[in-house]
Design an enzyme around this catalytic site. Structure first.
Site, PDB file in Angstrom:
ATOM      1  N   VAL A  71      33.564  18.584   6.400  1.00 29.69           N
ATOM      2  CA  VAL A  71      34.554  18.325   7.448  1.00 29.69           C
ATOM      3  C   VAL A  71      35.977  18.530   6.930  1.00 29.69           C
ATOM      4  O   VAL A  71      36.237  18.394   5.732  1.00 29.69           O
ATOM      5  CB  VAL A  71      34.401  16.889   8.024  1.00 29.69           C
ATOM      6  CG1 VAL A  71      33.056  16.728   8.717  1.00 29.69           C
ATOM      7  CG2 VAL A  71      34.568  15.831   6.937  1.00 29.69           C
ATOM      8  N   LYS A 124      44.749  13.826  -2.341  1.00 31.05           N
ATOM      9  CA  LYS A 124      45.740  13.906  -1.283  1.00 31.05           C
ATOM     10  C   LYS A 124      45.117  13.576   0.059  1.00 31.05           C
ATOM     11  O   LYS A 124      45.796  13.322   1.046  1.00 31.05           O
ATOM     12  CB  LYS A 124      46.304  15.349  -1.212  1.00 31.05           C
ATOM     13  CG  LYS A 124      46.980  15.816  -2.454  1.00 31.05           C
ATOM     14  CD  LYS A 124      47.338  17.311  -2.334  1.00 31.05           C
ATOM     15  CE  LYS A 124      47.899  17.807  -3.631  1.00 31.05           C
ATOM     16  NZ  LYS A 124      47.860  19.291  -3.676  1.00 31.05           N
ATOM     17  N   GLY A 125      43.771  13.588   0.068  1.00 31.03           N
ATOM     18  CA  GLY A 125      43.047  13.516   1.338  1.00 31.03           C
ATOM     19  C   GLY A 125      43.312  12.279   2.166  1.00 31.03           C
ATOM     20  O   GLY A 125      43.208  12.321   3.388  1.00 31.03           O
ATOM     21  N   ASP A 185      31.329  10.788  -0.410  1.00 29.23           N
ATOM     22  CA  ASP A 185      30.231  11.737  -0.327  1.00 29.23           C
ATOM     23  C   ASP A 185      29.179  11.321  -1.358  1.00 29.23           C
ATOM     24  O   ASP A 185      28.363  10.442  -1.095  1.00 29.23           O
ATOM     25  CB  ASP A 185      30.817  13.132  -0.583  1.00 29.23           C
ATOM     26  CG  ASP A 185      29.828  14.253  -0.373  1.00 29.23           C
ATOM     27  OD1 ASP A 185      28.823  14.041   0.309  1.00 29.23           O
ATOM     28  OD2 ASP A 185      30.074  15.356  -0.904  1.00 29.23           O
ATOM     29  N   ASP A 205      39.626   9.096   1.940  1.00 29.81           N
ATOM     30  CA  ASP A 205      39.359   9.902   3.135  1.00 29.81           C
ATOM     31  C   ASP A 205      37.860   9.940   3.440  1.00 29.81           C
ATOM     32  O   ASP A 205      37.440   9.718   4.568  1.00 29.81           O
ATOM     33  CB  ASP A 205      39.932  11.321   2.979  1.00 29.81           C
ATOM     34  CG  ASP A 205      39.495  12.029   1.692  1.00 29.81           C
ATOM     35  OD1 ASP A 205      38.820  11.411   0.831  1.00 29.81           O
ATOM     36  OD2 ASP A 205      39.845  13.211   1.524  1.00 29.81           O
ATOM     37  N   LYS A 253      29.740   9.600   4.231  1.00 23.38           N
ATOM     38  CA  LYS A 253      28.644  10.575   4.348  1.00 23.38           C
ATOM     39  C   LYS A 253      27.483  10.054   3.497  1.00 23.38           C
ATOM     40  O   LYS A 253      27.265  10.525   2.375  1.00 23.38           O
ATOM     41  CB  LYS A 253      29.163  11.909   3.795  1.00 23.38           C
ATOM     42  CG  LYS A 253      28.584  13.154   4.441  1.00 23.38           C
ATOM     43  CD  LYS A 253      28.910  14.370   3.591  1.00 23.38           C
ATOM     44  CE  LYS A 253      30.134  15.118   4.016  1.00 23.38           C
ATOM     45  NZ  LYS A 253      30.359  16.338   3.188  1.00 23.38           N
TER      46      LYS A 253
END
Ligand code: 5GP
Ligand code: MG
Ligand code: MG
Length: 174
Positions: free
Chosen positions: A145, A35-36, A95, A92, A123
Site C-alpha cells: 500500500v 518518514k512513513g 508488516d 505507518d 498487516k
C-alpha cells in the site's frame, strides 16, 4: 483506494481520544518513525489532549523495494532521552514486525518506563516477530500500500488517502 481521507480523519480522532484517556496526567514521549509516519503523527497528536514531547527516529528496513532486506539500521536516533519515559511509538505500518521488534528492544534497553505502539496500518499476515500494536487504525490485507506517508521508491507519500499500489507499477521495475 483502501481508506479515504475522511475514514483516516475519523480513525485519527478515535485513536486520539483513546490515547488522551490512556495518557491522561502523563507526559508521553511520542516518537515518529520517519518518514512513513509523519502524516499520521501530525494528525494524531492534534487529537491528543495531553502534554507530550515529540521526537523522531529514522530506521531503514525496506530500502527502495517492496520487500524487506532483513537488516534494521538506525539512520537518525532520538534527541530526547527515553529513560523513564512513557514512550509511544507512532508507525505507518507493521508488516513483518522486524522494525518495531528492534525499536522496542532498544527502548527497553534504554530503560523507558513504558513502550506502546500506535500504528495506522497493521498487516498481520506477514508477521515474523511477536509484535502486537496497542493501537491500530486499520488492518490491511497482504498488499503493498501507498499514500498518507507510505511510499514506493520515494513517491506517493503525499496522497491524502491509502491505496493499493498497482502491481504493474512495481513489476516494470523488476
Ligand atoms: P516491517 O519491519 O514490519 O516488515 O516493516 C516496516 C516498514 O516497512 C514500514 O514502516 C514501512 O516503511 C515498510 N512497509 C511495510 N509494508 C509496506 C507497504 O505495504 N507499503 C509501504 N509503502 N511500505 C511498507
Ligand atoms: Mg515505517
Ligand atoms: Mg518505504
Amino acid at each position: 483506494m483502501l481508506y479515504s481521507q475522511t475514514q483516516i480523519a475519523e480513525t485519527c480522532q478515535q485513536l486520539g481520544a483513546q490515547l488522551s484517556k490512556d495518557y491522561h496526567g502523563k507526559k508521553p514521549l511520542v516518537i515518529c518513525v520517519l518518514k512513513g509516519a509523519i502524516l499520521f503523527m501530525s494528525d494524531l497528536v492534534r487529537q491528543m489532549d495531553t502534554d507530550m514531547e515529540m521526537d523522531f527516529m529514522d530506521v531503514s528496513s525496506y530500502g527502495n523495494a517492496t520487500e524487506s532486506s532483513g537488516a534494521v539500521k538506525i539512520l537518525k536516533d532520538l534527541d530526547i532521552s527515553a529513560t523513564d519515559r512513557d514512550v509511544l511509538i507512532v508507525e505507518d505500518i507493521i508488516d513483518t514486525g522486524r522494525t518495531l521488534a528492534c525499536l522496542v528492544d532498544l527502548l527497553n534497553h534504554r530503560h523507558a518506563k513504558t513502550v506502546k505502539i500506535c500504528t495506522l496500518l497493521d498487516k498481520p499476515e506477514r508477521r515474523e516477530k511477536k509484535i502486537s500494536p496497542d493501537y491500530v487504525g486499520f488492518k490491511v490485507p497482504n498488499e503493498f500500500v501507498v499514500g498518507y506517508g507510505l511510499d514506493y521508491q520515494g513517491l506517493y507519500r503525499n496522497l491524502p488517502y491509502v491505496g493499493i499500489l498497482k502491481p504493474e507499477i512495481y513489476m516494470q521495475n523488476q
